[in-house]
Design an enzyme around this catalytic site. Structure first.
Site, PDB file in Angstrom:
ATOM      1  N   GLU A 111     -90.130 -40.584  30.338  1.00  0.00           N
ATOM      2  CA  GLU A 111     -88.705 -40.432  30.045  1.00  0.00           C
ATOM      3  C   GLU A 111     -88.107 -41.773  29.668  1.00  0.00           C
ATOM      4  O   GLU A 111     -88.765 -42.808  29.764  1.00  0.00           O
ATOM      5  CB  GLU A 111     -87.982 -39.804  31.243  1.00  0.00           C
ATOM      6  N   LYS A 113     -85.826 -45.102  29.942  1.00  0.00           N
ATOM      7  CA  LYS A 113     -85.279 -45.969  30.989  1.00  0.00           C
ATOM      8  C   LYS A 113     -83.866 -46.351  30.560  1.00  0.00           C
ATOM      9  O   LYS A 113     -83.675 -47.082  29.586  1.00  0.00           O
ATOM     10  CB  LYS A 113     -86.143 -47.209  31.179  1.00  0.00           C
ATOM     11  N   ASP A 115     -80.203 -47.930  30.535  1.00  0.00           N
ATOM     12  CA  ASP A 115     -79.747 -49.274  30.886  1.00  0.00           C
ATOM     13  C   ASP A 115     -78.319 -49.228  31.417  1.00  0.00           C
ATOM     14  O   ASP A 115     -77.367 -49.452  30.690  1.00  0.00           O
ATOM     15  CB  ASP A 115     -79.843 -50.170  29.648  1.00  0.00           C
ATOM     16  N   TYR A 227     -82.196 -39.029  37.422  1.00  0.00           N
ATOM     17  CA  TYR A 227     -83.629 -39.196  37.192  1.00  0.00           C
ATOM     18  C   TYR A 227     -84.510 -38.849  38.392  1.00  0.00           C
ATOM     19  O   TYR A 227     -85.703 -38.808  38.258  1.00  0.00           O
ATOM     20  CB  TYR A 227     -83.979 -40.571  36.631  1.00  0.00           C
ATOM     21  N   LYS A 320     -91.085 -52.103  29.231  1.00  0.00           N
ATOM     22  CA  LYS A 320     -89.826 -52.722  28.830  1.00  0.00           C
ATOM     23  C   LYS A 320     -89.788 -52.970  27.322  1.00  0.00           C
ATOM     24  O   LYS A 320     -90.732 -53.518  26.749  1.00  0.00           O
ATOM     25  CB  LYS A 320     -89.651 -54.066  29.538  1.00  0.00           C
ATOM     26  N   CYS A 414     -62.805 -75.060   0.542  1.00  0.00           N
ATOM     27  CA  CYS A 414     -64.108 -74.424   0.348  1.00  0.00           C
ATOM     28  C   CYS A 414     -65.218 -75.434   0.635  1.00  0.00           C
ATOM     29  O   CYS A 414     -65.190 -76.549   0.112  1.00  0.00           O
ATOM     30  CB  CYS A 414     -64.222 -73.896  -1.086  1.00  0.00           C
ATOM     31  N   CYS A 417     -66.895 -76.036  -3.135  1.00  0.00           N
ATOM     32  CA  CYS A 417     -66.212 -76.588  -4.308  1.00  0.00           C
ATOM     33  C   CYS A 417     -64.918 -77.298  -3.933  1.00  0.00           C
ATOM     34  O   CYS A 417     -64.209 -77.776  -4.794  1.00  0.00           O
ATOM     35  CB  CYS A 417     -65.944 -75.481  -5.332  1.00  0.00           C
ATOM     36  N   CYS A 432     -61.976 -68.266  -1.113  1.00  0.00           N
ATOM     37  CA  CYS A 432     -62.011 -69.321  -2.119  1.00  0.00           C
ATOM     38  C   CYS A 432     -61.758 -68.596  -3.438  1.00  0.00           C
ATOM     39  O   CYS A 432     -62.549 -67.736  -3.829  1.00  0.00           O
ATOM     40  CB  CYS A 432     -63.382 -69.993  -2.139  1.00  0.00           C
ATOM     41  N   CYS A 437     -66.646 -71.430  -8.459  1.00  0.00           N
ATOM     42  CA  CYS A 437     -67.255 -71.997  -7.244  1.00  0.00           C
ATOM     43  C   CYS A 437     -68.768 -71.745  -7.270  1.00  0.00           C
ATOM     44  O   CYS A 437     -69.218 -70.602  -7.360  1.00  0.00           O
ATOM     45  CB  CYS A 437     -66.638 -71.356  -6.006  1.00  0.00           C
TER      46      CYS A 437
HETATM   47  S1  IVH Z   1     -86.981 -44.083  38.609  1.00  0.00           S
HETATM   48  C1  IVH Z   1     -88.314 -44.814  42.841  1.00  0.00           C
HETATM   49  N1  IVH Z   1     -86.201 -43.452  36.172  1.00  0.00           N
HETATM   50  O1  IVH Z   1     -84.386 -48.785  36.504  1.00  0.00           O
HETATM   51  C2  IVH Z   1     -88.048 -44.720  41.375  1.00  0.00           C
HETATM   52  N2  IVH Z   1     -85.322 -45.425  37.159  1.00  0.00           N
HETATM   53  O2  IVH Z   1     -85.910 -51.168  37.100  1.00  0.00           O
HETATM   54  C3  IVH Z   1     -86.873 -45.471  40.987  1.00  0.00           C
HETATM   55  N3  IVH Z   1     -83.744 -46.615  35.736  1.00  0.00           N
HETATM   56  O3  IVH Z   1     -83.291 -49.101  39.806  1.00  0.00           O
HETATM   57  C4  IVH Z   1     -86.360 -45.356  39.664  1.00  0.00           C
HETATM   58  N4  IVH Z   1     -83.795 -45.209  34.035  1.00  0.00           N
HETATM   59  O4  IVH Z   1     -81.750 -47.915  38.150  1.00  0.00           O
HETATM   60  C5  IVH Z   1     -86.111 -44.325  37.187  1.00  0.00           C
HETATM   61  N5  IVH Z   1     -85.573 -42.750  34.031  1.00  0.00           N
HETATM   62  C6  IVH Z   1     -85.474 -43.626  35.056  1.00  0.00           C
HETATM   63  C7  IVH Z   1     -84.633 -44.752  34.984  1.00  0.00           C
HETATM   64  C8  IVH Z   1     -84.609 -45.637  36.055  1.00  0.00           C
HETATM   65  C9  IVH Z   1     -83.265 -46.334  34.512  1.00  0.00           C
HETATM   66  C10 IVH Z   1     -83.365 -47.813  36.525  1.00  0.00           C
HETATM   67  C11 IVH Z   1     -83.085 -47.560  37.971  1.00  0.00           C
HETATM   68  C12 IVH Z   1     -83.955 -48.505  38.731  1.00  0.00           C
HETATM   69  C13 IVH Z   1     -84.310 -49.521  37.702  1.00  0.00           C
HETATM   70  C14 IVH Z   1     -85.628 -50.178  38.024  1.00  0.00           C
END
Ligand code: IVH
Length: 674
Positions: A111, A113, A115, A227, A320, A414, A417, A432, A437
């Site tokens: 899935e 991640k 932010d 999540y 990452k 400018c 020129c 300008c 120029c």
């Molecule tokens: S699972 C025990 N799933 O990433 C499992 N975390 O770097 C814990 N995060 O603190 C997290 N998307 O805030 C999980 N699809 C996702 C996530 C996710 C973002 C964050 C979460 C965690 C941090 C760790």
């Protein structure tokens, strides 16, 4: 119906419509119908405060401020994730798991991640009771009122009678974030008001979460993606309604939560790799920020067997993606002169890696923004680079500012020129106005010769600048007189007979380029490659285009008032008319638009994906349209044909799964040349 019953009814209705709108993205009533139900409930709650339910949908507007947050200990710690930075790291993780599981390769659930900021939300008997920030992982801050304002967090859990029963107690964990579109709107309002802008959606979201006044949180319009479920109990019952992570996500959806929009289960390393590459490609098209992909062992039994360290679970890893923001020092601000004479401030930076490439210059857009953001030379600044977008400066880190750092001065002459510059009152545009120029001339010539324009390969920036300094190029029409200077050209350092021949051939070939290339190449303000195609299709000949009027232009699809005015002004200008006349007498003869007779793509929708090497994307789409077809950006069951180049990702996959015909770019070329 008495007021009390009506209040219960309204609360239920509103919960249902919230879920349809925010989680399923498919509302069944209009916004104004929703608002009227909402206000009816608000009024009834004011009249009978004693009947107001703690989890009433009206909590979404926030309530009166707290003095301070209380601390709350998490029932189970909120762990972190181990990181992977390469496919080798992922392979090593899979190997580690296989070793523990005596050679068994388990299924993985993949899935996004997200932010943002993680939160933990607890429901008792289906009602939201407490919510907390992550804090140090063991203890967080109690932010229940704030969490209730988040529109896609249900205040009452859904349940499907007969299939699911409501848990006695459940703790859901997930990420609070701010959509990019919300963030951009918020930042532009702050910029207008002279307030400090947020560096990124994550800061805006986590700041919004920690407001003592939940009405401020409500105004931030935050979103939530669940999540996992960290604990769940049912009255008098022990079995869980799910045994895998994927089923847990589906269960979360049924309860009323949004989860990762992209999700896949697989046990093959190659699928994992594909998922990651696809995500990397799609990243900038999402309306929310992600910083990676999370790989989790799918079976909850195996998860339990693997356990966790003090810091992170052993059954998961985060791949990452390259950070799209970095910090660096602003060394200097220089001023760049564009082809229309507009001056753009450019930040000269201590080189830094952003989004996987080294950046040493970034745009500051204009002086209005530079001042509003209060960027100063010497500052530590945030640099941002998303995909193909040119790097930009987000803002300064004020903590690192020293009193000696001065505000940049507005340029008055400018840089090329030395002509006095003209600035608009709001400082958004500084010009300008000197038509001679050299910086403008070279920018104009470089644009004219570029690939999407007249495509004269040997006329890049280096050669253009040399020929300008020799006095051989002053205006666009001079390009078509370079053949009179063959011997001068051949005497130039590193030019030789062969390269001069190549240059002159390129120039000759450009004379008969299609009309849309020419219209784009002329560098009329506001006309990009796509608009040039629309204009060319409409006017069909250069002569007709040169007689374009505002009234006719404004009726062309996709052309607005400002561009229509710019074009009219451009074609009416004496200088431009004589420029075109000169070029025509020097042999310019753009290929005019053919009358449509060949409709081989009639009724067909074609999608181009991946990198194209034989055509530009605009050209390829135009060919389809010329032959009576339509081009589209997304694959669906209505797509007739997908043309896939290298790096094609999810669209190609979707086409294959829908059984849509897929061909290569070479096949496409053959098809249209037949
Ligand atoms: S699972 C025990 N799933 O990433 C499992 N975390 O770097 C814990 N995060 O603190 C997290 N998307 O805030 C999980 N699809 C996702 C996530 C996710 C973002 C964050 C979460 C965690 C941090 C760790």
């Amino acid at each position: 119906m008495d007021d009390k019953k009506r209040m219960e009814f309204l609360a239920k209705e509103l919960d249902f419509h919230n879920y349809r709108y925010h989680v399923l993205n498919s509302p069944t009533i209009s916004d104004s119908e929703y608002d009227s139900l909402f206000h009816e409930l608000l009024e009834l709650e004011n009249k009978h405060p004693q009947w107001k339910d703690k989890s009433s949908p009206t909590a979404k507007v926030g309530s009166s401020p707290l003095e301070e947050f209380s601390q709350i200990k998490h029932s189970t710690p909120m762990l972190s994730l181990d990181n992977a930075f390469s496919m080798e790291d992922i392979a090593a993780f899979e190997k580690r798991i296989r070793n523990i599981l005596a050679d068994y390769q388990p299924e993985y659930s993949l899935e996004l991640k997200l932010d943002g900021a993680s939160v933990s939300i607890t429901y008792e008997h289906g009602i939201l009771t407490t919510a907390a920030t992550r804090g140090d992982g063991n203890t967080g801050e109690l932010i229940t009122e704030n969490i209730k304002t988040v529109r896609d967090i249900p205040l009452n859990l859904n349940h499907i009678p007969g299939i699911d029963s409501i848990p006695e107690k459940i703790t859901v964990r997930g990420e609070i974030l701010m959509y990019k579109s919300t963030f951009n709107a918020l930042n532009s309002t702050r910029l207008e008001k002279g307030e400090q802008v947020f560096a990124n959606p994550r800061n805006a979201a986590s700041g919004g979460l920690r407001q003592l006044d939940s009405r401020i949180t409500a105004a931030r319009k935050l979103n939530f993606f669940a999540y996992n479920i960290s604990s769940i109990t049912f009255e008098g019952k022990k079995d869980l309604p799910y045994h895998t992570h994927a089923d847990c996500l589906a269960y979360l959806n049924r309860l009323g939560f949004r989860t990762s929009t992209k999700h896949r289960v697989t046990s093959h390393h190659s699928d994992i790799e594909k998922f990651i590459y696809e995500t990397e490609e799609e990243r900038n098209s999402y309306d929310f920020e992600i910083d990676g992909v999370v790989l989790k062992v799918n079976s909850l039994d195996i998860q339990a067997e693997l356990g966790h360290t003090a810091r992170a679970p052993r059954w998961a890893i985060a791949y990452k993606l390259a950070a799209q923001q970095s910090f660096t020092t602003l060394k200097e601000i220089t001023n760049q002169v564009g082809r229309t004479g507009i001056i753009t401030p450019v930040a000269e930076l201590e080189p830094v890696i952003v989004g996987g490439v080294t950046v040493s210059r970034a745009t500051l857009h204009n002086y209005s923004e530079t001042y509003k953001k209060d960027v100063r030379i010497g500052d530590t600044v945030i640099v941002q680079r998303a995909g193909d977008v040119i790097p930009e400066i987000v803002g300064p880190i004020l903590e690192n500012r020293s009193a000696s750092f001065e505000k940049p001065a507005i340029p008055t002459e400018c840089p090329e020129c030395k002509t006095r510059l003209e600035a608009s009152d709001n400082l958004i545009s500084i010009y300008c106005r000197n038509k001679k120029c050299p910086a403008q001339i070279s920018a104009k010539l470089i644009h004219f010769a570029s690939r999407n324009a007249m495509d004269i390969e040997s006329l890049g920036s280096k050669n253009v600048e040399r020929l300008i300094s020799l006095g051989l190029l002053n205006n666009l029409d001079d390009i078509y007189q370079l053949n009179n200077h063959q011997s001068t050209l051949e005497s130039l350092d590193g030019m030789g007979e062969k390269s001069v021949q190549k240059l002159l051939e390129g120039i000759e070939a450009s004379k008969t380029k299609p009309l849309y290339n020419l219209i784009f190449a002329l560098g009329i303000p506001g006309i990009g490659a796509r608009t040039a195609i629309d204009l060319s299709k409409h006017f069909k000949t250069l002569d007709k285009f040169m007689h374009a009027t505002y009234d006719e232009l404004i009726n062309i699809y996709g052309i607005g008032e400002i561009i229509a005015r710019e074009i009219e002004m451009w074609v009416e200008s004496e200088d431009n008319r004589s420029l075109i006349q000169n070029m025509l007498s020097l042999g310019l003869s753009p290929t005019e638009e053919p009358e449509n007779t060949d409709n081989r793509f009639a009724g067909k929708t074609v999608v181009f994906t991946g990198k194209l090497e034989l055509f530009t994307r605009d050209e390829a789409e135009k060919i389809v349209e010329d032959f009576g077809g339509k081009s589209s950006g997304s694959v669906s069951s209505k797509t007739s044909l997908v043309v896939a180049g290298p790096g094609a990702g999810s669209k190609l996959q979707k086409a294959e799964s829908l059984g849509v015909q897929v061909i290569s770019e070479e096949d496409f070329k053959r098809l249209v040349e037949e």
